[in-house]
Design an enzyme around this catalytic site. Structure first.
Site, short mmCIF file in Angstrom:
data_model
loop_
_atom_site.label_atom_id
_atom_site.label_comp_id
_atom_site.label_asym_id
_atom_site.label_seq_id
_atom_site.Cartn_x
_atom_site.Cartn_y
_atom_site.Cartn_z
N ILE A 18 89.04 26.24 -13.56
CA ILE A 18 90.65 26.15 -13.66
C ILE A 18 91.03 26.37 -15.19
O ILE A 18 91.84 27.05 -15.45
CB ILE A 18 91.24 25.09 -12.74
CG1 ILE A 18 90.73 25.30 -11.37
CG2 ILE A 18 92.85 25.16 -13.15
CD1 ILE A 18 91.03 24.09 -10.13
N ALA A 31 95.76 18.59 -11.12
CA ALA A 31 94.20 18.38 -10.63
C ALA A 31 94.08 17.32 -9.84
O ALA A 31 93.85 17.51 -8.60
CB ALA A 31 93.54 17.98 -12.10
N ARG A 32 94.32 15.88 -10.19
CA ARG A 32 94.11 14.79 -9.32
C ARG A 32 95.07 13.78 -9.60
O ARG A 32 95.04 13.48 -10.95
CB ARG A 32 92.77 14.26 -9.16
CG ARG A 32 91.79 14.75 -8.25
CD ARG A 32 92.19 14.63 -6.76
NE ARG A 32 91.38 15.41 -5.94
CZ ARG A 32 91.55 16.81 -5.46
NH1 ARG A 32 92.48 17.45 -6.01
NH2 ARG A 32 90.95 17.45 -4.72
N GLU A 70 98.93 10.09 -1.59
CA GLU A 70 99.57 11.20 -1.12
C GLU A 70 99.83 11.13 0.45
O GLU A 70 98.83 10.76 1.08
CB GLU A 70 98.62 12.69 -1.25
CG GLU A 70 98.64 13.13 -2.72
CD GLU A 70 97.99 14.20 -3.23
OE1 GLU A 70 97.47 14.87 -2.11
OE2 GLU A 70 97.78 14.50 -4.28
N HIS A 96 100.95 18.92 -3.50
CA HIS A 96 99.55 19.24 -3.42
C HIS A 96 98.97 20.88 -3.05
O HIS A 96 98.55 21.20 -1.98
CB HIS A 96 98.66 18.31 -2.61
CG HIS A 96 97.16 18.42 -3.00
ND1 HIS A 96 96.51 17.47 -3.02
CD2 HIS A 96 96.42 19.43 -3.52
CE1 HIS A 96 95.02 17.58 -3.46
NE2 HIS A 96 95.02 18.89 -3.71
N LEU A 97 99.99 21.66 -3.64
CA LEU A 97 99.58 23.16 -3.19
C LEU A 97 98.97 24.14 -4.04
O LEU A 97 98.96 25.54 -3.80
CB LEU A 97 101.37 23.83 -3.47
CG LEU A 97 102.31 23.25 -2.30
CD1 LEU A 97 103.64 23.82 -2.38
CD2 LEU A 97 101.75 23.41 -0.82
N ALA A 122 95.83 24.81 -4.08
CA ALA A 122 95.03 25.84 -3.26
C ALA A 122 95.40 26.41 -1.97
O ALA A 122 94.72 27.01 -1.43
CB ALA A 122 93.64 24.96 -3.05
N1 LIG Z 1 95.78 20.84 -7.02
C1 LIG Z 1 94.99 21.57 -6.30
O1 LIG Z 1 95.08 21.82 -5.15
C2 LIG Z 1 93.48 21.52 -6.85
C3 LIG Z 1 92.89 22.78 -6.56
C4 LIG Z 1 91.33 22.88 -7.16
C5 LIG Z 1 90.89 21.99 -7.86
N2 LIG Z 1 91.68 20.75 -8.14
C6 LIG Z 1 91.27 19.65 -9.06
O2 LIG Z 1 90.81 20.18 -10.24
C7 LIG Z 1 89.81 19.93 -10.78
C8 LIG Z 1 88.97 20.80 -11.66
O3 LIG Z 1 88.65 21.86 -10.95
P1 LIG Z 1 87.41 23.10 -11.75
O4 LIG Z 1 87.24 23.86 -10.43
O5 LIG Z 1 88.08 23.64 -12.78
O6 LIG Z 1 86.18 22.06 -11.83
P2 LIG Z 1 85.10 22.27 -13.12
O7 LIG Z 1 84.06 21.43 -12.68
O8 LIG Z 1 84.80 23.70 -13.23
O9 LIG Z 1 85.91 21.77 -14.46
C9 LIG Z 1 86.10 20.42 -14.71
C10 LIG Z 1 85.93 20.43 -16.17
O10 LIG Z 1 86.29 18.84 -16.61
C11 LIG Z 1 85.29 18.63 -17.60
N3 LIG Z 1 85.45 16.90 -17.75
C12 LIG Z 1 84.56 16.13 -17.00
N4 LIG Z 1 85.00 14.83 -17.58
C13 LIG Z 1 85.91 15.04 -18.55
C14 LIG Z 1 86.45 14.15 -19.45
N5 LIG Z 1 86.23 12.73 -19.45
N6 LIG Z 1 87.09 14.69 -20.50
C15 LIG Z 1 87.44 15.96 -20.59
N7 LIG Z 1 86.91 16.97 -19.52
C16 LIG Z 1 85.97 16.53 -18.72
C17 LIG Z 1 84.05 19.19 -17.33
O11 LIG Z 1 83.16 19.10 -18.26
C18 LIG Z 1 84.29 20.34 -16.50
O12 LIG Z 1 84.22 21.57 -17.39
C19 LIG Z 1 89.03 19.43 -9.34
O13 LIG Z 1 87.97 18.41 -9.60
C20 LIG Z 1 89.97 19.03 -8.32
O14 LIG Z 1 90.07 17.77 -8.48
C21 LIG Z 1 92.84 20.69 -7.66
O1 LIG Z 2 90.04 20.03 -4.87
C1 LIG Z 2 90.63 20.88 -4.46
O2 LIG Z 2 90.02 21.87 -3.96
C2 LIG Z 2 92.00 20.91 -4.25
O3 LIG Z 2 92.82 19.75 -4.62
C3 LIG Z 2 92.72 21.25 -2.90
O4 LIG Z 2 92.86 20.37 -1.76
P1 LIG Z 2 93.19 20.93 -0.57
O5 LIG Z 2 91.97 21.42 0.06
O6 LIG Z 2 93.64 19.66 0.17
O7 LIG Z 2 94.50 21.63 -0.70
#
Ligand SMILES: NC(=O)c1ccc[n+]([C@@H]2O[C@H](COP(=O)([O-])OP(=O)(O)OC[C@H]3O[C@@H](n4cnc5c(N)ncnc54)[C@H](O)[C@@H]3O)[C@@H](O)[C@H]2O)c1
Ligand SMILES: O=C(O)[C@H](O)COP(=O)(O)O
Length: 524
Positions: free
Chosen positions: A149, A228-229, A258, A276-277, A279
């Site tokens: 991301i 992210a989280r 949440e 939490h939109l 995705a």
């Molecule tokens: N809001 C949403 O609906 C939504 C949707 C998808 C993902 N997410 C969240 O986003 C996060 C990231 O997703 P992604 O697909 O990019 O994951 P990813 O694994 O591709 O990327 C995470 C990155 O974080 C880095 N990282 C880990 N620890 C770290 C630290 N201490 N300092 C700096 N960087 C660090 C890792 O090296 C990695 O490159 C997921 O873990 C998830 O929690 C949220």
């Molecule tokens: O980690 C994820 O993939 C996102 O936070 C999406 O979460 P959700 O499936 O509950 O929308």
């Protein structure tokens, strides 16, 4: 037939690979629904809403696989699943674009006060001077976590004319150069960024990575985003820095709890939020649901899964090559556990011949799963094999040797106890099958399958006849029989196969024969 519990809102269309599987029964209910019999469920599909705790898993003794239709697995107790031998998979890239786009939309909205202006116009106001914004062009964007991301956001930010600073300990210089971003430290990001967005997973290390101490280092007026989280930016500390005017604006898609309820940040006009939109697009939901549904089906078809959190990935091609050795490794482990009569503290495995070209670590785990089978309550498989051995104080060693004893391939395992060591060797012969070729000091050749009896005896005339007599008297048919000895008149062994296991009485009659040293049933 296997039952799948779909506990969160997962795209129905994406579940097609499972809906289409005549062996699968899909139940779409919450885990606490009284109509659900958790004890029979074999696969659990969730998003982020269902908390998959150790307690929940304890109620699901047949659970084999947990599939997260999304990325973050912080709602799943992965160590507990691993301990229980449950595979955890996710859909790592299905929602990347959706989340990157949502983050970007949040950033643009924050800078141009779009949500506030929107509400104002809907309230029949026209306050053009109140909603003067700030351009993205020329600003420094700090990205913490440059994975899937983070990288997509960087690409979009560059198109908008922003300078991108990133902090990710796992980012190589080459990749940073390729993406045209400046890889730097967290402190630099805090000091130089106009906008900071976090994209790491939530881990003990990242929890509160942006806290009061970090906020102190930021520029006055800095904007912060968390899509992210919840918890990566400490919410209490952030609220303090919004209240004192240091932070100029905040965009949040996620919260520590949440829904957040009466949250201190919600009262500020310069804090914009979504539920939490990230995705939540049709495309992302279809992607993640299809990915996990396909993986679950693949798993129940006996094939390797690609996106496991707690199991190393293995390709289908390698998996197929490894299958025959997988079975024999498991059987060797299981023979050992049934033959060794004392506590084992060491298992050493030696691979030789053509098998050494394969993923032997996978075979070692298969051997361990066979070794623990029937010994402990937990179902031991490749997921928890090494952990189980460690917990029980068993050292596991793996060696490669050039000595294959004349076979194309050979897997030799020695179990060491306080007093004795016991070695079993096996091979897989093309068009013939698995064979055990060495048992505790004796060369032999038998098929490791079914109801076997391993007899140690003295090599004397008539011993085979005496054994045959006892079995014949009890109308027991010997399916196969193999013998082995080191020297004439010395110790010898025989391995017999039967259509059904022998009774206690039959075993005891055999044991009482003069020439017999010991008897040991082996059921495989
Ligand atoms: N809001 C949403 O609906 C939504 C949707 C998808 C993902 N997410 C969240 O986003 C996060 C990231 O997703 P992604 O697909 O990019 O994951 P990813 O694994 O591709 O990327 C995470 C990155 O974080 C880095 N990282 C880990 N620890 C770290 C630290 N201490 N300092 C700096 N960087 C660090 C890792 O090296 C990695 O490159 C997921 O873990 C998830 O929690 C949220
Ligand atoms: O980690 C994820 O993939 C996102 O936070 C999406 O979460 P959700 O499936 O509950 O929308």
């Amino acid at each position: 037939m296997y039952q799948i519990l779909v506990a969160d809102a997962i795209s129905e269309e994406g579940l097609y690979p499972l809906l289409n599987d005549t062996n699968a029964e899909i139940i779409q209910k919450k885990t606490d629904d009284p109509e659900v019999d958790l004890s029979t469920i074999k696969a659990l599909l969730v998003r982020s809403a269902t908390k998959v705790t150790d307690e929940l898993m304890a109620e699901m003794p047949n659970l084999k696989i947990i599939a997260r239709a999304g990325v973050g697995v912080d709602n799943i107790d992965v160590p507990a699943a691993t301990k229980r031998g449950i595979i955890v998979i996710n859909a790592p890239d299905g929602n990347t674009i959706s989340t990157a786009e949502h983050t970007f939309a949040m950033m643009a909205s924050l800078m141009r006060n779009i949500p506030q202006a929107h509400s104002s116009v809907k309230n029949l106001e026209w306050k053009r001077n109140q909603y003067v914004g700030t351009e993205l062009f020329g600003k420094n964007l700090g990205i913490v976590g440059m994975g899937r991301i983070g990288s997509e956001i960087a690409k979009r930010a560059k198109v908008f004319g922003m300078s991108v600073l990133v902090f990710d300990p796992f980012l190589t210089k080459e990749r940073a150069a390729k993406l045209g971003v400046e890889s730097t430290t967290l402190d630099e990001i805090l000091q130089r960024s106009d906008i900071i967005t976090v994209h790491t997973p939530l881990t003990p290390e990242t929890k509160g990575i942006i806290n009061e101490e970090a906020l102190k280092k930021t520029k006055k007026g800095v904007r912060l985003l968390n899509c992210a989280r919840g918890g990566i930016i400490d919410e209490q500390d952030l609220a303090k820095y919004v209240a004192n005017g240091h932070v100029g604006g905040v965009a949040l898609d996620v919260f520590e709890t949440e829904p957040p309820g009466e949250h201190p940040l919600l009262k500020y006009d310069n804090v914009i939020v979504t539920p939490h939109l990230g995705a939540s697009t049709k495309e992302a939901q279809l992607n993640v649901a299809t990915q996990v549904a396909q993986e679950v089906r693949t798993y129940f078809e006996g094939n390797p899964v690609s996106n496991s959190i707690n199991l190393p990935a293995i390709s289908k091609d390698i998996y197929e090559k490894i299958q025959p050795f997988y079975q024999i490794s498991k059987q060797i482990g299981n023979i050992l556990t049934q033959c060794v009569k004392e506590g084992v503290h060491e298992l050493s495995i030696t691979y030789s011949g053509s098998v050494t070209e394969l993923e032997t670590a996978y075979l070692t785990k298969a051997m361990l799963s066979g070794f623990f089978k029937g010994r402990i309550d937990v179902n031991v498989n490749e997921v928890n094999a090494l952990l189980t051995a460690k917990e029980r104080g068993i050292t596991v060693g793996e060696k490669i040797s050039t000595e294959a004893f004349g076979y194309d391939n050979c897997i030799s395992v020695t179990a060491k106890g306080e007093e004795n060591a016991f070695t079993v060797r096996g091979t897989f012969i093309d068009h013939y099958g698995p064979r055990i070729v060495y048992l505790n000091g004796f060369n032999i050749d038998f098929l490791p399958e079914g109801n076997l009896l391993y007899i140690q005896h003295m090599d004397r005339p008539g011993v085979i006849g005496h054994v045959g007599q006892v079995l014949g008297d009890h109308h027991i048919n010997i399916a196969t029989m193999q013998v082995g000895r080191k020297q004439a008149g010395g110790e010898a062994i025989m391995v017999l196969a039967f259509d059904k296991p022998l009774s206690e009485n039959e075993l005891s009659l055999l044991n009482n024969l003069d020439e017999i040293v010991s008897i040991n049933p082996i059921i495989l």
